[in-house]
Motif scaffolding. Structure first.
Motif, PDB file in Angstrom:
ATOM      1  N   TYR A   1       0.857  -1.179   0.000  1.00 45.11           N
ATOM      2  CA  TYR A   1       0.000   0.000   0.000  1.00 45.11           C
ATOM      3  C   TYR A   1       0.897   1.233   0.000  1.00 45.11           C
ATOM      4  CZ  TYR A   1      -3.755   3.129   1.649  1.00 45.11           C
ATOM      5  OH  TYR A   1      -4.676   4.136   1.782  1.00 45.11           O
ATOM      6  N   PRO A   2       0.574   2.297  -0.712  1.00 41.34           N
ATOM      7  CA  PRO A   2       1.461   3.455  -0.740  1.00 41.34           C
ATOM      8  C   PRO A   2       1.529   4.148   0.610  1.00 41.34           C
ATOM      9  CG  PRO A   2      -0.643   4.003  -1.718  1.00 41.34           C
ATOM     10  CD  PRO A   2      -0.659   2.514  -1.478  1.00 41.34           C
ATOM     11  N   CYS A   3       2.705   4.517   1.016  1.00 39.25           N
ATOM     12  CA  CYS A   3       2.942   5.294   2.231  1.00 39.25           C
ATOM     13  C   CYS A   3       2.891   4.483   3.507  1.00 39.25           C
ATOM     14  CB  CYS A   3       1.976   6.474   2.351  1.00 39.25           C
ATOM     15  SG  CYS A   3       2.109   7.584   0.956  1.00 39.25           S
ATOM     16  N   VAL A   4       2.117   3.429   3.578  1.00 37.71           N
ATOM     17  CA  VAL A   4       2.096   2.563   4.752  1.00 37.71           C
ATOM     18  C   VAL A   4       2.190   1.128   4.275  1.00 37.71           C
ATOM     19  CG1 VAL A   4       0.828   4.135   6.240  1.00 37.71           C
ATOM     20  CG2 VAL A   4      -0.431   2.583   4.788  1.00 37.71           C
ATOM     21  N   ARG A   5       2.920   0.322   4.975  1.00 34.59           N
ATOM     22  CA  ARG A   5       3.142  -1.040   4.519  1.00 34.59           C
ATOM     23  C   ARG A   5       2.042  -2.027   4.908  1.00 34.59           C
ATOM     24  NH1 ARG A   5       5.097   1.147   0.829  1.00 34.59           N
ATOM     25  NH2 ARG A   5       7.183   1.977   0.953  1.00 34.59           N
TER      26      ARG A   5
ATOM     27  N   ASP B   1       4.852   0.663 -14.640  1.00 35.21           N
ATOM     28  CA  ASP B   1       5.588  -0.557 -14.325  1.00 35.21           C
ATOM     29  C   ASP B   1       4.960  -1.375 -13.207  1.00 35.21           C
ATOM     30  OD1 ASP B   1       6.062   1.180 -12.245  1.00 35.21           O
ATOM     31  OD2 ASP B   1       8.234   1.283 -12.546  1.00 35.21           O
ATOM     32  N   GLY B   2       3.752  -0.983 -12.761  1.00 32.55           N
ATOM     33  CA  GLY B   2       3.076  -1.726 -11.705  1.00 32.55           C
ATOM     34  C   GLY B   2       3.567  -1.419 -10.308  1.00 32.55           C
ATOM     35  N   ALA B   3       4.466  -0.441 -10.164  1.00 35.27           N
ATOM     36  CA  ALA B   3       4.949  -0.020  -8.849  1.00 35.27           C
ATOM     37  C   ALA B   3       4.268   1.288  -8.444  1.00 35.27           C
ATOM     38  CB  ALA B   3       6.466   0.172  -8.884  1.00 35.27           C
ATOM     39  N   TRP B   4       4.224   1.557  -7.146  1.00 34.55           N
ATOM     40  CA  TRP B   4       3.668   2.826  -6.680  1.00 34.55           C
ATOM     41  C   TRP B   4       4.656   3.952  -6.958  1.00 34.55           C
ATOM     42  CZ3 TRP B   4      -1.175   3.856  -5.388  1.00 34.55           C
ATOM     43  CH2 TRP B   4      -1.999   2.830  -4.958  1.00 34.55           C
ATOM     44  N   HIS B   5       4.148   5.076  -7.476  1.00 34.32           N
ATOM     45  CA  HIS B   5       4.958   6.259  -7.743  1.00 34.32           C
ATOM     46  C   HIS B   5       4.268   7.497  -7.174  1.00 34.32           C
ATOM     47  CE1 HIS B   5       7.834   4.238 -10.341  1.00 34.32           C
ATOM     48  NE2 HIS B   5       6.824   3.614 -10.918  1.00 34.32           N
ATOM     49  N   HIS B   6       5.082   8.485  -6.817  1.00 36.75           N
ATOM     50  CA  HIS B   6       4.598   9.749  -6.272  1.00 36.75           C
ATOM     51  C   HIS B   6       4.843  10.841  -7.307  1.00 36.75           C
ATOM     52  CE1 HIS B   6       5.288  13.437  -3.662  1.00 36.75           C
ATOM     53  NE2 HIS B   6       4.072  13.071  -3.312  1.00 36.75           N
TER      54      HIS B   6
END
Length: 276
Positions: free
Chosen positions: A94-98, A187-192
């Protein structure tokens, strides 16, 4: 009473007095009651940081399955609406928190409209940000349009995923200003991502805490609605022309914010670091 006992008693009284007057300890012991917290998640790093920096719109998009309300956690309280209903997943990462939590999945029939217009002007600085995760090459992450729903005729300050999977910031001004990354982020990864209009220096695009592109330009004046996940991009080279289906962001998004000022490079890095 012996001198030793008297000295001990005096020491206790001094300690009690210090505890009651020390700003450091008092601040630590103070009990803060928040009666207006509207965030579902107990882990608020990527909410606390934007709000501490003055976000006037903040949509965590973590409400869980069902319903249509996208809660605005900022003092503005401009709750949005999930067009087509809320389509959410609970998964790791989850973004920002695991830990596992909810986040919104947007697509051609699921996106967020918000109430109340915001004034965009060449002399007024603004910033907008989001966390996103996608494997697709399409769609508006967030931006401003002259209509609350539907395809706006007038639009500006659009953060998008291009047909090449790159992140771009499209601004309508004296001409079209378009800046983009040189690489794909589908790419399926979380980005900011953060798009900034600085009235003093121009338009800046940040991705994952680092400035990636900039141009000396400014948006034309427009009083518009803040949109999440969809807006008409027709007229921009990096947009999708009249293809409204492609203009819908398709995949996952969280922690969308707006600020009526330009975030600094240091602040942007801090916002990104909150998720790592």
């Amino acid at each position: 009473m012996t001198k030793r006992r008297l000295a001990a008693l005096v020491g206790v009284l001094v300690l009690v007095t210090w505890l009651g007057t020390s700003s450091t300890v008092s601040a630590f012991l103070a009990r803060v009651v928040n009666t207006t917290n509207r965030i579902k998640s107990a882990v608020l790093d990527c909410t606390q940081v934007p709000l501490a920096d003055g976000a006037t719109r903040h949509y965590p998009l973590n409400e869980g399955a069902g319903g249509v309300i996208a809660y605005d956690a900022s003092p503005t309280g401009a709750d949005g609406t999930y067009q087509g209903g809320r389509n959410s997943n609970a998964a790791v990462p989850y973004p920002c928190v695991r830990p596992q939590d909810w986040y919104a999945r947007l697509d051609e029939t699921h996106w967020v409209s918000t109430p109340g217009t915001i004034a965009i002007a060449p002399g007024s600085s603004t910033s907008q940000e989001a966390w996103f995760r996608t494997v697709n090459s399409q769609g508006v992450i967030n931006g401003f349009g002259s209509t609350q729903t539907g395809a706006s005729t007038n639009k500006t300050n659009l953060l998008i995923i291009t047909s090449l999977g790159r992140v771009a910031f499209l601004v309508k001004g004296a001409s079209n200003y378009e800046i983009a990354t040189s690489y794909a982020l589908n790419d399926g990864a979380w980005h900011h991502v953060v798009g900034v209009h600085d009235a003093a220096s121009g338009i800046i695009l940040y991705v994952d805490g680092v400035q990636r592109a900039s141009v000396n330009g400014h948006p034309s004046a427009l009083t518009a609605y803040f949109r999440i996940g969809y807006e008409n991009t027709n007229g921009f080279t990096n947009g999708f022309g009249s293809d409204q289906a492609a203009a819908h962001f398709w995949d996952y998004m969280a922690f969308v914010s707006f600020y009526p000022f330009a975030l600094t490079a240091t602040q942007v890095t801090q916002h990104f670091n909150a998720g790592n």
